[in-house]
Every structure is written in C-alpha cells, then in structure tokens.
Design a protein around this motif. Sequence first.
Motif, PDB file in Angstrom:
ATOM      1  N   LEU A 160       0.812  -1.215   0.000  1.00 22.62           N
ATOM      2  CA  LEU A 160       0.000   0.000   0.000  1.00 22.62           C
ATOM      3  C   LEU A 160       0.847   1.267   0.000  1.00 22.62           C
ATOM      4  O   LEU A 160       1.867   1.329   0.688  1.00 22.62           O
ATOM      5  CB  LEU A 160      -0.866   0.040   1.267  1.00 22.62           C
ATOM      6  CG  LEU A 160      -1.888  -1.075   1.467  1.00 22.62           C
ATOM      7  CD1 LEU A 160      -2.391  -1.071   2.911  1.00 22.62           C
ATOM      8  CD2 LEU A 160      -3.037  -0.893   0.494  1.00 22.62           C
ATOM      9  N   GLY A 161       0.408   2.249  -0.764  1.00 19.89           N
ATOM     10  CA  GLY A 161       1.007   3.582  -0.659  1.00 19.89           C
ATOM     11  C   GLY A 161       0.251   4.304   0.453  1.00 19.89           C
ATOM     12  O   GLY A 161      -0.797   4.880   0.207  1.00 19.89           O
ATOM     13  N   ASP A 162       0.768   4.210   1.668  1.00 22.08           N
ATOM     14  CA  ASP A 162      -0.015   4.687   2.810  1.00 22.08           C
ATOM     15  C   ASP A 162       0.773   5.643   3.707  1.00 22.08           C
ATOM     16  O   ASP A 162       0.495   5.781   4.878  1.00 22.08           O
ATOM     17  CB  ASP A 162      -0.486   3.487   3.650  1.00 22.08           C
ATOM     18  CG  ASP A 162       0.678   2.616   4.118  1.00 22.08           C
ATOM     19  OD1 ASP A 162       1.846   2.946   3.806  1.00 22.08           O
ATOM     20  OD2 ASP A 162       0.422   1.603   4.790  1.00 22.08           O
ATOM     21  N   ILE A 345       9.268 -10.359  -7.248  1.00 20.82           N
ATOM     22  CA  ILE A 345       8.804  -9.874  -8.557  1.00 20.82           C
ATOM     23  C   ILE A 345       7.945  -8.637  -8.339  1.00 20.82           C
ATOM     24  O   ILE A 345       7.006  -8.668  -7.541  1.00 20.82           O
ATOM     25  CB  ILE A 345       7.967 -10.950  -9.284  1.00 20.82           C
ATOM     26  CG1 ILE A 345       8.753 -12.250  -9.424  1.00 20.82           C
ATOM     27  CG2 ILE A 345       7.506 -10.452 -10.651  1.00 20.82           C
ATOM     28  CD1 ILE A 345       7.950 -13.397 -10.041  1.00 20.82           C
ATOM     29  N   TYR A 346       8.256  -7.566  -9.036  1.00 23.06           N
ATOM     30  CA  TYR A 346       7.471  -6.331  -8.945  1.00 23.06           C
ATOM     31  C   TYR A 346       6.638  -6.160 -10.199  1.00 23.06           C
ATOM     32  O   TYR A 346       7.191  -6.132 -11.301  1.00 23.06           O
ATOM     33  CB  TYR A 346       8.401  -5.121  -8.807  1.00 23.06           C
ATOM     34  CG  TYR A 346       9.165  -5.086  -7.503  1.00 23.06           C
ATOM     35  CD1 TYR A 346      10.321  -5.849  -7.339  1.00 23.06           C
ATOM     36  CD2 TYR A 346       8.730  -4.302  -6.440  1.00 23.06           C
ATOM     37  CE1 TYR A 346      11.021  -5.831  -6.137  1.00 23.06           C
ATOM     38  CE2 TYR A 346       9.428  -4.276  -5.235  1.00 23.06           C
ATOM     39  CZ  TYR A 346      10.569  -5.039  -5.096  1.00 23.06           C
ATOM     40  OH  TYR A 346      11.254  -5.014  -3.919  1.00 23.06           O
ATOM     41  N   VAL A 347       5.334  -6.058 -10.041  1.00 17.65           N
ATOM     42  CA  VAL A 347       4.462  -5.830 -11.186  1.00 17.65           C
ATOM     43  C   VAL A 347       3.995  -4.374 -11.112  1.00 17.65           C
ATOM     44  O   VAL A 347       3.052  -4.047 -10.393  1.00 17.65           O
ATOM     45  CB  VAL A 347       3.263  -6.796 -11.184  1.00 17.65           C
ATOM     46  CG1 VAL A 347       2.435  -6.619 -12.455  1.00 17.65           C
ATOM     47  CG2 VAL A 347       3.741  -8.235 -11.059  1.00 17.65           C
ATOM     48  N   ARG A 351       6.860   2.745 -16.518  1.00 15.38           N
ATOM     49  CA  ARG A 351       7.474   4.069 -16.373  1.00 15.38           C
ATOM     50  C   ARG A 351       8.266   4.185 -15.071  1.00 15.38           C
ATOM     51  O   ARG A 351       9.005   5.127 -14.867  1.00 15.38           O
ATOM     52  CB  ARG A 351       6.394   5.158 -16.453  1.00 15.38           C
ATOM     53  CG  ARG A 351       5.881   5.330 -17.874  1.00 15.38           C
ATOM     54  CD  ARG A 351       4.667   6.216 -17.937  1.00 15.38           C
ATOM     55  NE  ARG A 351       3.516   5.555 -17.332  1.00 15.38           N
ATOM     56  CZ  ARG A 351       2.267   5.995 -17.432  1.00 15.38           C
ATOM     57  NH1 ARG A 351       2.008   7.093 -18.109  1.00 15.38           N
ATOM     58  NH2 ARG A 351       1.267   5.352 -16.859  1.00 15.38           N
ATOM     59  N   GLN A 352       8.080   3.208 -14.178  1.00 12.61           N
ATOM     60  CA  GLN A 352       8.855   3.245 -12.926  1.00 12.61           C
ATOM     61  C   GLN A 352      10.129   2.402 -13.010  1.00 12.61           C
ATOM     62  O   GLN A 352      10.769   2.129 -11.992  1.00 12.61           O
ATOM     63  CB  GLN A 352       7.985   2.765 -11.762  1.00 12.61           C
ATOM     64  CG  GLN A 352       6.841   3.715 -11.459  1.00 12.61           C
ATOM     65  CD  GLN A 352       6.179   3.429 -10.107  1.00 12.61           C
ATOM     66  OE1 GLN A 352       6.778   2.869  -9.202  1.00 12.61           O
ATOM     67  NE2 GLN A 352       4.921   3.828  -9.983  1.00 12.61           N
ATOM     68  N   GLU A 353      10.477   1.989 -14.195  1.00  8.36           N
ATOM     69  CA  GLU A 353      11.607   1.066 -14.328  1.00  8.36           C
ATOM     70  C   GLU A 353      12.911   1.615 -13.724  1.00  8.36           C
ATOM     71  O   GLU A 353      13.616   0.911 -13.007  1.00  8.36           O
ATOM     72  CB  GLU A 353      11.837   0.695 -15.794  1.00  8.36           C
ATOM     73  CG  GLU A 353      13.044  -0.217 -15.956  1.00  8.36           C
ATOM     74  CD  GLU A 353      13.009  -1.057 -17.212  1.00  8.36           C
ATOM     75  OE1 GLU A 353      12.285  -0.680 -18.162  1.00  8.36           O
ATOM     76  OE2 GLU A 353      13.717  -2.076 -17.238  1.00  8.36           O
ATOM     77  N   HIS A 355      13.436   3.707 -11.379  1.00  8.51           N
ATOM     78  CA  HIS A 355      13.392   3.632  -9.913  1.00  8.51           C
ATOM     79  C   HIS A 355      13.810   2.238  -9.432  1.00  8.51           C
ATOM     80  O   HIS A 355      14.598   2.100  -8.484  1.00  8.51           O
ATOM     81  CB  HIS A 355      11.974   3.975  -9.435  1.00  8.51           C
ATOM     82  CG  HIS A 355      11.654   3.518  -8.042  1.00  8.51           C
ATOM     83  ND1 HIS A 355      12.173   4.127  -6.919  1.00  8.51           N
ATOM     84  CD2 HIS A 355      10.890   2.494  -7.587  1.00  8.51           C
ATOM     85  CE1 HIS A 355      11.720   3.496  -5.839  1.00  8.51           C
ATOM     86  NE2 HIS A 355      10.943   2.509  -6.222  1.00  8.51           N
ATOM     87  N   PHE A 356      13.289   1.212 -10.106  1.00  4.23           N
ATOM     88  CA  PHE A 356      13.621  -0.142  -9.669  1.00  4.23           C
ATOM     89  C   PHE A 356      15.058  -0.533 -10.009  1.00  4.23           C
ATOM     90  O   PHE A 356      15.689  -1.270  -9.260  1.00  4.23           O
ATOM     91  CB  PHE A 356      12.588  -1.147 -10.184  1.00  4.23           C
ATOM     92  CG  PHE A 356      11.297  -1.052  -9.414  1.00  4.23           C
ATOM     93  CD1 PHE A 356      11.183  -1.627  -8.157  1.00  4.23           C
ATOM     94  CD2 PHE A 356      10.222  -0.324  -9.909  1.00  4.23           C
ATOM     95  CE1 PHE A 356      10.016  -1.502  -7.411  1.00  4.23           C
ATOM     96  CE2 PHE A 356       9.047  -0.198  -9.172  1.00  4.23           C
ATOM     97  CZ  PHE A 356       8.943  -0.788  -7.919  1.00  4.23           C
ATOM     98  N   VAL A 357      15.564  -0.024 -11.113  1.00  2.58           N
ATOM     99  CA  VAL A 357      16.980  -0.267 -11.424  1.00  2.58           C
ATOM    100  C   VAL A 357      17.824   0.282 -10.274  1.00  2.58           C
ATOM    101  O   VAL A 357      18.720  -0.395  -9.749  1.00  2.58           O
ATOM    102  CB  VAL A 357      17.375   0.401 -12.757  1.00  2.58           C
ATOM    103  CG1 VAL A 357      18.892   0.378 -12.937  1.00  2.58           C
ATOM    104  CG2 VAL A 357      16.699  -0.288 -13.938  1.00  2.58           C
TER     105      VAL A 357
END
Length: 588
Positions: A160-162, A345-347, A351-353, A355-357
Amino acid sequence: MKTWLNLITAEMEQAFTTAGYDAGYAKVTLSNRPDLCEYQCNGAMAAAKAYRKAPIMIAGDVVAHLQENSCFENAEAVAPGFINLKIRPAFLAVFLNEMEKSDNLGVEKESNPKTIVIDYGGPNVAKPLHVGHLRSAIIGESVKRIVRYKGNEVLGDIHLGDWGYQMGLIITELQRRRPDLPYFDENYTGEYPQEPPFTIGELEEIYPMASAYAKEHEDYREKALHATYLLQNGHPGFRAIWQHIMKVSVTDLKKNYEKLHVNFELWKGEADVQKYIPDMVRSLKEEGYARYDEGALVVDVAEEEDNKAVPPCMILKSDGAALYDTTDLATLLEREKLYRPDQVIYVVDKRQELHFVQVFRCARKTGIVRPEVELKFLGFGTMNGKDGKPFKTREGGVMRLENLIREIDEEMWKKIMGNRTVTAEEARKTAEIVGLAAIKYGDLSNQASKDYIFDVDRFTSFEGNTGPYILYTIVRIKSILNKYLESGGSLETVALHSAQSACEKALMLETARFSEMIETVYEEIAPHKICAYIYDVANAFNKFYHETKILSEEDTEKKAGYIALLKLTKEVLEVCIELLGFDAPERM
Ligand code: ARG
C-alpha cells in the motif's frame, strides 16, 4: 510426466542416434505448414555441415528409422532436408488418457520450490482506485497463480502507498472542517475515539477536493506538507487519524479487490517499514556506501556499462525526509528478515523502471539482499482509450475502477439478456462473471510490457479473441457434458479414443500441448501465452463441435470417446482461466 513435445522429440532423438547422427539435431517443432504435416524437424539441415552430407540424405537416413514407428504415422524427408511428421492417432490418445489421469494434467511441479514475493496492486490509500491500478492487479494475480501452480511458495504483497502527502492533505482538510476534534487539540491527553470521523464516501470526497485546493493555494499546501511531516514523526493525534483512514480505506479496498478476484496474502505498506529506516541509514553511512550530495544522502549506483545515466539512489532529502527509494529499500530489508525470498517480482507500471533499477542495484551493492536473491521488474504498459491516449472518462477525467467495471457489466448484461436464455436476475450475476473475464482477458491477452487499447465493444464480444468467447466455449462443453450425464452416461468411465476425423485430431493435438505451454508461460512469466493457447483450443473445439454429431452419435463407444475429449478440453480450459484469474458461469 513428459511434455508432449519432449515425448515426440525423444522418438526423433532415437531415430537420429540409430541412423548414426547426434541426437542434438533432433529438435521437433510445431509445423509451420499445417497443410503438409503436424510437426517438423529441421535438424538435418543443421547436421549437414558437421557430417559433410546433403541435408536430404541425412533426413532420408533418419526417416528410414521412423517407418512402422509407434509415435509417427508418417515421417517424410522433403527437399531440401525437412522431416515432415504426422502423429499416429492411437499414440496421441494414449498420451491424452495419461494426461487426464495424472496430477495437474501432466504438469510437473518445480523440483526445487522457491519462496517468491510478488509486489503488485500498489494502490494508494485514501485515493480512489483508478484504471492505472487495474493492470497491476490483473497481471500480478495471474503471475502469482502461475508460479504457485508450479509448486512454489508464493506471497502476494499489496504494498500500500499509505505514508505520503495524501495523508497530510486529508488531515489538513479534516482540521479545516472540524477543528474541534480532539486530534487537533495539542493539550489532549485522553483516548482518541474508536469511531472514525468520516465514512469512505466522505473520504473519497475529501481527498480530490483537498488535492485540487492545495494546487491553487500555497499556504494550504504548506500546511498539508507540514501535517505529513508531523504524521511521519509520530504526532499522536495525526497518527490516530491515520489509523482511521487506514481502517476505512482498507475495508473498501478489500471489497474492490475481491470483486476483481484478486487477493493478497500480505496487506503491508510503506508505513510498515518506516521503523527500519533509521538503522538502515546509519549502516549505509557507516559502511561507506552513502554520501552527501547537496545536503541529500545518496548511494551511487551508476555502472560503467550504462548507456543511459542512472542517477544515484536517494536515501534522505536534505530536510531528512525518507523517499520512495528509501521505502522500497526498507521493504526489501523487511522481506529478507521475515520471508527470506528466493525471488521478488514487482508488477509495476513500466514508467517506474528506472526507480527499480536504482533500488535493485543499491540493495545488491549494500547487501540489503543476499547475492542469490533474484529481483525482477515486470513493467507493464499503459491502458489507452480508443483515441490511443491514456484511458479517460467521457468527461476526460481519470476513470475510476468501479465505474469501469460497472460499464463493462452493463454491456455484458445487455448482451446476455439479448440471448434470452436466462432470467434477468441470473443475467446480472452472469454479467459480473463474464464482465470480469472480458476485462481480464482483454488485458492479459496482450504482452504485459506493451500498451493496449481498452475497447469495451471488442472485449465484451462473444466472437473473436475475447474472454466471453472463451467462456462461451466452456459453457457449451459443460452443457453437452450435462446432457450426457442426464441421459445416463458417466464421466468416470470414458476414455479418449483414436481421432475419428481431422477436426477431432486437431483438437486432441491442441489439448496435448497444455503442459509444454505452461512450462513456457512459467519460464517467461508470460500470461498472454495462456490466452493465445486457449484461443487456439477454443477454435479447435468449436470446429470439432460444428463438424461432429456428439450426443446423437449412435455408436456408444465412439460417443464415449468424444465425451472424454470434451471432459479433458474443459479441464484444460478451466485450469487456464483459473491461472488468468477468472471463472466460467454454468450458463450464459
Ligand atoms: N503506490 C505506487 C503507485 O501508485 C506503486 C507501488 C509499486 N510497488 C513498489 N514496491 N514501489 O505508483
């Protein structure tokens, strides 16, 4: 149990070996000329160089060892060196009967089951769910079911984005409307009320209002930012409001995801991992990974081979606030601590790639995750409207998920009522089941990383490559099987027979591909290949259905063979839609 393709490849390997050639050339593939053969082997072409022989000679040698073969009815060498193959119907029937009896329709479980965390959904608490969250939920759920089907231990985490600015906005707006509430009284020392000071309806109204207002009014924005800061630093009244927001929103989110048949094992969020941040930051500094850059604390993650700049991972802003990078690092830290996953695994929207790199590199470099942990980013494309731009409402606003679902269900309902085979009440329920399939299939039939066009008319159609078409096919099979049962037949005793016609054989060959399809889907994490497969199966079935007298077949043994094939086809289709995350109704 071997996959069908491995089984026939093994036959081919034997023929290559006996003919004096290396078995490595015996690769069998689905024919690309279905008018000529069912399978083919092009190995003679590759072997030609090694053996200094014309490919057609090699093919001829191999084919000579395939005559009177139990697997191939026909094996033919054709110029310049192809081997064309046709399967013996009896061999196919034996395989399918075995598949039917085996566990999981012949799919082998992972011999080394992994523990996998899947991070998907990712809604932001107190903000309405919008179609952007739809893809993550749909794809993530399917990925989860696929890896679980192969026997892995899988935990889906909604993440959650909380913990963000939206919370400060709601607090600020609540304070403006009801300054008398104890949460805003700095001298209050009692217990805060148990009952939340708002309903979900009010909350949904407060957020967009406050968000819009803050954009126009700088002082209001400052206030909301400050409230966010105070909340994050433990202000007791604001923490209590936060608890209320969480409770009200999460209840609502659960309802929404349930409707989508999406369920999470873990309802964790950004707020849960804040407690790890101070220690994490300290050790990043102590171990020399982090440095200050214009007041901000960063970790460099650029690598020499990068052909695009990868900026440093941001750990703390100059005012000391944690960021999106920080939270994702702390989340990995917690996952290591609590679940020790082999894979995460991130689903998430592609466009957020970047950030994950950054996060993945930083987590590896600093030892937040063990070196053997596999971190995977499964980025998905945008869901566009017919105009090719991100999907919007008719008025041009962000389409809320509930409204989108309602629109589809309405469309489905009209179509089902048009068929007039069920009561209005049943049609409502059926429309929900078929509507969900329309949405999910419409999404999952595209390769996840690509953008796609959300087309209500096309997705709800009973014809073509759609969810409703697949369900219609399953319902048709169910109906035949039910009639067979009603007429006194039993599904327990039937066995598949050698195909009686080309269309029956074609359906049997499609069905046989099931386990190898699952292997590919699992290796590539590619749910769209399940869709492509069931579309082929459904087409093969419908052709068979139109060309064959099934229930009216007088030869009872023949009829039983047909019924056995229908039963297996239904099982295959049902497992597939289960993996995609939807069900079939009884009637439609
Ligand atoms: N809440 C985020 C958003 O709406 C998505 C979260 C994705 N997951 C993650 N671990 N960052 O954009």
